[in-house]
Enzyme design. Structure first.
Site, PDB file in Angstrom:
ATOM      1  N   ARG A   1     118.857  66.854  21.256  1.00  0.00           N
ATOM      2  CA  ARG A   1     118.285  68.067  21.851  1.00  0.00           C
ATOM      3  C   ARG A   1     116.921  67.736  22.468  1.00  0.00           C
ATOM      4  O   ARG A   1     116.571  68.203  23.541  1.00  0.00           O
ATOM      5  CB  ARG A   1     118.125  69.164  20.776  1.00  0.00           C
ATOM      6  CG  ARG A   1     119.426  69.706  20.194  1.00  0.00           C
ATOM      7  CD  ARG A   1     120.206  70.527  21.193  1.00  0.00           C
ATOM      8  NE  ARG A   1     119.428  71.629  21.746  1.00  0.00           N
ATOM      9  CZ  ARG A   1     119.233  72.816  21.148  1.00  0.00           C
ATOM     10  NH1 ARG A   1     119.812  73.065  19.995  1.00  0.00           N
ATOM     11  NH2 ARG A   1     118.502  73.763  21.720  1.00  0.00           N
TER      12      ARG A   1
ATOM     13  N   GLN B   1     122.349  73.166  24.213  1.00  0.00           N
ATOM     14  CA  GLN B   1     123.154  72.486  23.195  1.00  0.00           C
ATOM     15  C   GLN B   1     124.214  71.609  23.860  1.00  0.00           C
ATOM     16  O   GLN B   1     124.480  70.486  23.424  1.00  0.00           O
ATOM     17  CB  GLN B   1     123.826  73.528  22.293  1.00  0.00           C
ATOM     18  CG  GLN B   1     124.627  72.930  21.159  1.00  0.00           C
ATOM     19  CD  GLN B   1     123.746  72.209  20.159  1.00  0.00           C
ATOM     20  OE1 GLN B   1     122.759  72.750  19.691  1.00  0.00           O
ATOM     21  NE2 GLN B   1     124.092  70.974  19.828  1.00  0.00           N
TER      22      GLN B   1
ATOM     23  N   HIS C   1     125.037  78.664  25.313  1.00  0.00           N
ATOM     24  CA  HIS C   1     123.989  77.789  24.760  1.00  0.00           C
ATOM     25  C   HIS C   1     123.986  76.480  25.560  1.00  0.00           C
ATOM     26  O   HIS C   1     124.348  75.423  25.047  1.00  0.00           O
ATOM     27  CB  HIS C   1     124.289  77.539  23.281  1.00  0.00           C
ATOM     28  CG  HIS C   1     123.127  77.022  22.486  1.00  0.00           C
ATOM     29  ND1 HIS C   1     121.873  76.803  23.024  1.00  0.00           N
ATOM     30  CD2 HIS C   1     123.029  76.663  21.173  1.00  0.00           C
ATOM     31  CE1 HIS C   1     121.064  76.342  22.071  1.00  0.00           C
ATOM     32  NE2 HIS C   1     121.749  76.245  20.952  1.00  0.00           N
TER      33      HIS C   1
ATOM     34  N   ARG D   1     114.978  82.468  23.918  1.00  0.00           N
ATOM     35  CA  ARG D   1     116.085  82.666  22.986  1.00  0.00           C
ATOM     36  C   ARG D   1     116.068  84.143  22.637  1.00  0.00           C
ATOM     37  O   ARG D   1     115.348  84.566  21.720  1.00  0.00           O
ATOM     38  CB  ARG D   1     115.947  81.808  21.731  1.00  0.00           C
ATOM     39  CG  ARG D   1     116.980  82.212  20.676  1.00  0.00           C
ATOM     40  CD  ARG D   1     117.077  81.277  19.508  1.00  0.00           C
ATOM     41  NE  ARG D   1     117.778  80.065  19.864  1.00  0.00           N
ATOM     42  CZ  ARG D   1     118.239  79.181  18.980  1.00  0.00           C
ATOM     43  NH1 ARG D   1     118.078  79.384  17.686  1.00  0.00           N
ATOM     44  NH2 ARG D   1     118.863  78.094  19.382  1.00  0.00           N
TER      45      ARG D   1
HETATM   46  N1  NVA Z   1     126.618  80.380  17.341  1.00  0.00           N
HETATM   47  C1  NVA Z   1     125.378  80.180  16.648  1.00  0.00           C
HETATM   48  C2  NVA Z   1     124.646  79.015  17.212  1.00  0.00           C
HETATM   49  C3  NVA Z   1     123.343  78.691  16.558  1.00  0.00           C
HETATM   50  C4  NVA Z   1     122.632  77.537  17.175  1.00  0.00           C
HETATM   51  C5  NVA Z   1     124.530  81.446  16.741  1.00  0.00           C
HETATM   52  O1  NVA Z   1     124.507  82.068  17.802  1.00  0.00           O
HETATM   53  O2  NVA Z   1     123.925  81.824  15.749  1.00  0.00           O
HETATM   54  N1   CP Z   2     121.595  74.265  17.415  1.00  0.00           N
HETATM   55  C1   CP Z   2     120.529  75.067  17.513  1.00  0.00           C
HETATM   56  O1   CP Z   2     120.264  75.671  18.563  1.00  0.00           O
HETATM   57  O2   CP Z   2     119.768  75.116  16.394  1.00  0.00           O
HETATM   58  P1   CP Z   2     118.546  76.104  16.095  1.00  0.00           P
HETATM   59  O3   CP Z   2     119.125  77.479  15.933  1.00  0.00           O
HETATM   60  O4   CP Z   2     117.944  75.589  14.834  1.00  0.00           O
HETATM   61  O5   CP Z   2     117.604  76.054  17.245  1.00  0.00           O
END
Ligand code: NVA
Ligand code: CP
Length: 300
Positions: free
Chosen positions: A286, A133, A130, A103
């Site tokens: 997830r 997700q 993502h 990430r």
């Molecule tokens: N669009 C959000 C998703 C978090 C899971 C972000 O990138 O912060």
């Molecule tokens: N939806 C998601 O990726 O959540 P986190 O940022 O908590 O991992």
């Protein structure tokens, strides 16, 4: 060559549907107490330069449940954070573990890492997409409503990484996607140009929701965009998913949000905590979807 999971469209419908079907099977066997040690002695390295609740816990618990081990590597703790080249890190880490999950802000960094790591690399959220997700969202839809093929999915809000992954999924899974974002907050132009099949746009979010089978939203300011919060609150004020929007959707419409959510901003409390919301299944899935993904990448 290792198999990676960086963008949804690197994989065929058949492969992705196979992962989702296996995720549903793994969920059932886990809930019935079956022990599955298919990843015994395997290690997953998890590199994070952004916070996470769901992604971290689901990958970590998933590896434990499959008999393997995971390493949480925050950029503050490893040498990448002090400037060790991503290529060198990829060669070293890739030589020691069985898969690497990243990430990190830059999608390019994930691609670079994958080119140098001799092991599967997973995109666990980048500035572009993502895909993990999306596996959970598709699994959740299938569990609740069956096939998503031909269904009307409406994205309300920011044209961000999760929205862009829906654009990829619309083509692969053959669903209709209507994207309603305020002017200036659309998905990146290269995504708009590349993904046109089954996708249309609307500046009117209530109109967009008419007859929807699934309504999806996400935060107005993604991680790293916190300084834009105030400006975004103004720009997005008519884009809150609320009861008015859900009332024009199909009677059986579902609501999803990848979480974390801000009640009273991108979604009203009545909707996210209401009957049409499947956010808790979506979050739990997830775990199951990524267990299936790890098996697909490591064991096949
Ligand atoms: N669009 C959000 C998703 C978090 C899971 C972000 O990138 O912060
Ligand atoms: N939806 C998601 O990726 O959540 P986190 O940022 O908590 O991992």
């Amino acid at each position: 060559m290792a198999k990676h999971f960086i963008d949804l469209d690197d994989h065929s419908f058949k492969e992705l549907q196979g992962i989702i079907d296996n995720a549903i099977a793994l969920k059932k066997s886990h809930q019935s107490g079956e022990i599955n040690e298919s990843l015994k002695n395997k290690t997953l390295a998890m590199i994070f330069d952004k916070p996470s609740t769901r992604t971290r816990v689901s990958f970590e618990a998933g590896m434990t449940q499959l008999g393997g081990h995971s390493l949480f590597l925050s950029d503050k703790d490893i040498q990448i954070g002090r400037g060790e080249p991503i290529t060198d890190s990829a060669i070293v880490i890739g030589s020691m573990v069985d898969a690497v999950m990243l990430r990190v802000s830059s999608h390019e960094d994930i691609l670079t890492f994958s080119k140098h790591a001799n092991t599967p690399v997973i995109n666990a959220l980048s500035d572009q997409s993502h895909p993990c997700q999306m596996l959970a969202d598709l699994m959740t839809y299938q569990e609740h409503r069956g096939s998503i093929k031909g269904k009307k999915v409406v994205w309300i809000g920011d044209g961000n990484n999760v929205c862009q992954t829906y654009m990829q999924a619309a083509e692969i899974f053959s669903f209709e996607l209507i994207i309603s974002t305020p002017k200036g907050y659309e998905a990146a132009q290269d995504f708009v140009d590349k993904y046109q099949n089954n996708i249309s746009y609307s500046l009117n979010p209530v109109e967009a929701c008419k007859g929807a089978d699934l309504v999806v939203t996400d935060v107005w300011a993604s991680m790293g965009m916190e300084s834009e919060q105030k400006a975004r609150e103004l720009a997005f004020k008519d884009f809150q998913v609320n009861l008015q929007m859900m009332s024009v959707a199909d009677e059986g419409a579902l609501f999803m949000h990848c979480l974390p959510a801000h009640r009273g901003e991108e979604v009203s409390a009545e909707v996210i905590d209401g009957k049409q919301s499947v956010i808790w299944d979506e979050a739990e899935n997830r775990l199951h979807a990524q267990k299936a993904l790890l098996l697909y990448l490591i064991n096949s």
